[in-house]
Design an enzyme around this catalytic site. Structure first.
Site, short mmCIF file in Angstrom:
data_model
loop_
_atom_site.label_atom_id
_atom_site.label_comp_id
_atom_site.label_asym_id
_atom_site.label_seq_id
_atom_site.Cartn_x
_atom_site.Cartn_y
_atom_site.Cartn_z
N CYS A 193 -4.71 2.45 -3.77
CA CYS A 193 -3.46 2.94 -3.15
C CYS A 193 -2.34 1.92 -3.31
CB CYS A 193 -3.68 3.27 -1.67
SG CYS A 193 -4.78 4.67 -1.39
N GLN A 216 -5.19 -5.44 6.78
CA GLN A 216 -6.14 -6.42 6.27
C GLN A 216 -6.10 -7.73 7.05
OE1 GLN A 216 -8.34 -5.50 4.14
NE2 GLN A 216 -7.38 -3.56 3.60
N LYS A 241 -10.99 -0.64 9.80
CA LYS A 241 -11.09 -1.87 9.02
C LYS A 241 -11.45 -3.07 9.91
CE LYS A 241 -7.62 -0.15 5.75
NZ LYS A 241 -8.47 0.12 4.58
N ASP A 297 2.55 -4.43 8.03
CA ASP A 297 1.29 -3.71 7.85
C ASP A 297 0.16 -4.73 8.03
OD1 ASP A 297 -1.03 -2.53 6.92
OD2 ASP A 297 -0.22 -1.96 4.97
N HIS A 321 0.85 -1.18 0.00
CA HIS A 321 0.00 0.00 0.00
C HIS A 321 0.89 1.23 0.00
CE1 HIS A 321 -2.87 2.97 1.65
NE2 HIS A 321 -3.84 2.14 1.32
#
Length: 399
Positions: free
Chosen positions: A357, A197, A220, A194, A117
């Site tokens: 992104c 998700q 999220k 990261d 991202h």
């Protein structure tokens, strides 16, 4: 469609009226439990935290710090390893501008991957432009995973940081974090992950993953916007200088000198996102009550159903691995994703259309954009049916 799923869907006021929401990877709808926690914290319970001597302030402080403990438990970390941020983007920038500025020098190298991202690319480019580090990019496997065999061949002792996505926000591919950590540590580098998700879908344990930094965004994870968290190993966090200056992050201030509070407080300047933190804690409670194993299985199964349906067509290209986790990106021949998204909206179906992104990944895939359907715990096969119906209508319009 299971009765259980229908009961769960009823907990989301934003889905009233039969809206088919397939944009969870961008932001999740909020269950009533999170909305109620937000309303209470913003209304009858509201007060500032940490400095008030009156009872409600003390109670709000306890609730705010309880949210920090919930985040720590959710990640399998310690309470004093959790920094509240505005989201994963700010968390990565915090690491870049504190740990990075302190520990990286001209010629040091950072390894990213093709599928990152922008939030895990641009902060390192800003640091490159500021101090002269070098950025290397790990390629992907044929089915869209970060190629850790290639990473192993690329890593050298010049690499000081590896920064990778746990789950791709475009392809749904899952990183073997433990192997990535072993590879990074093998050359003396640290690993930043990261987890935007992954956090809503996978049970997490920092001790098992062995990474050094982990970030995620609350919105999220069925929580509110404008808050997220950075987890970092205590020894690393203790050695990092503050980033923003102001109230709350200080020990003693004089015009001659300021001393700072210990981590994590020294990274939380100003009045914090009190209501948002408490709502994040409520979201974690809700998600853990539902079960992370259920979340993973439910969303992976729905993604598999959709992938099979799309691959049965001769006018659709599907991207990413067959075991994608809750995310399916695809392209309909001869139709720009934005046009598809517009027509689907007329059918009561919400998807994402664009580069997500992740423009370097779009370049790698050879497309300007993709359509992306992403699932949540409120999703079911009726959402897939509505999506497929909308694709058929789009095909008739475009021929």
């Amino acid at each position: 469609m299971s009765t259980d799923t229908l009961i769960l869907k009823d907990q989301f006021p934003g889905l009233a009226g039969g809206w088919h929401y397939l944009d969870t990877a961008a932001t999740a709808q909020k269950p009533q439990a999170v909305i109620d926690a937000t309303t209470a914290a913003l209304g009858r319970d509201y007060a500032t935290v940490h400095r008030g001597v009156y009872a409600r302030s003390a109670e709000m402080t306890l609730a705010f710090e309880a949210a920090r403990r919930k985040v720590a438990g959710f990640l399998g970390g310690a309470e004093d390893e959790i920094v509240f941020t505005r989201g994963a983007t700010e968390a990565i920038n915090l690491v870049a501008q504190t740990w990075g500025v302190t520990n990286l020098r001209r010629g040091d190298r950072v390894l990213l991957s093709t599928l990152e991202h922008h939030s895990n690319i641009v902060p390192w480019q800003l640091l490159r432009d500021r101090i002269g580090i070098e950025i290397d990019v790990c390629p992907l496997t044929a089915d869209g995973r970060i190629d850790l065999d290639a990473a192993a061949a690329m890593l050298t002792e010049a690499h000081k940081l590896v920064a990778l996505a746990h789950v791709s926000n475009v392809l749904g591919s899952v990183l073997d974090v433990r192997r990535a950590a072993d590879l990074a540590h093998g050359v003396g580098a640290l690993l930043l992950v990261d987890g935007c998700q992954a956090a809503p879908r996978l049970a997490l344990d920092m001790a098992a993953l062995q990474c050094d930094f982990y970030v995620f965004s609350a919105h999220k994870l069925y929580g509110p916007t404008a808050i997220g968290a950075l987890w970092a190993r205590k020894a690393i966090l203790d050695a990092m200088p503050p980033w923003h200056g102001g109230g709350s992050m200080i020990d003693r201030v004089t015009f001659a000198k300021t001393t700072y509070a210990p981590a994590p407080q020294r990274f939380e300047a100003g009045t914090p996102a009190i209501v948002e933190a408490i709502a994040l804690g409520a979201a974690i409670d809700w998600l853990q009550d539902v079960g992370l194993a259920r979340a993973e299985a439910h969303e992976r199964d729905l993604a598999a159903v959709l992938r099979a349906e799309l691959r049965a067509r001769n006018d659709v290209t599907v991207f990413g691995p067959d075991d994608a986790l809750g995310i399916v990106s695809f392209a309909l021949d001869g139709v720009h994703p934005h046009d598809l998204g517009t027509i689907l909206d007329e059918e009561g179906v919400a998807i994402r259309a664009g580069h997500h992104c992740a423009q370097p990944l779009m370049d790698h895939l050879g497309v300007p954009a993709t359509a992306r359907a992403s699932f949540g715990l409120y999703s079911d096969e009726s959402d897939i049916a509505a999506l497929l119906k909308g694709i058929e209508r789009t095909r008739r319009i475009f021929g």
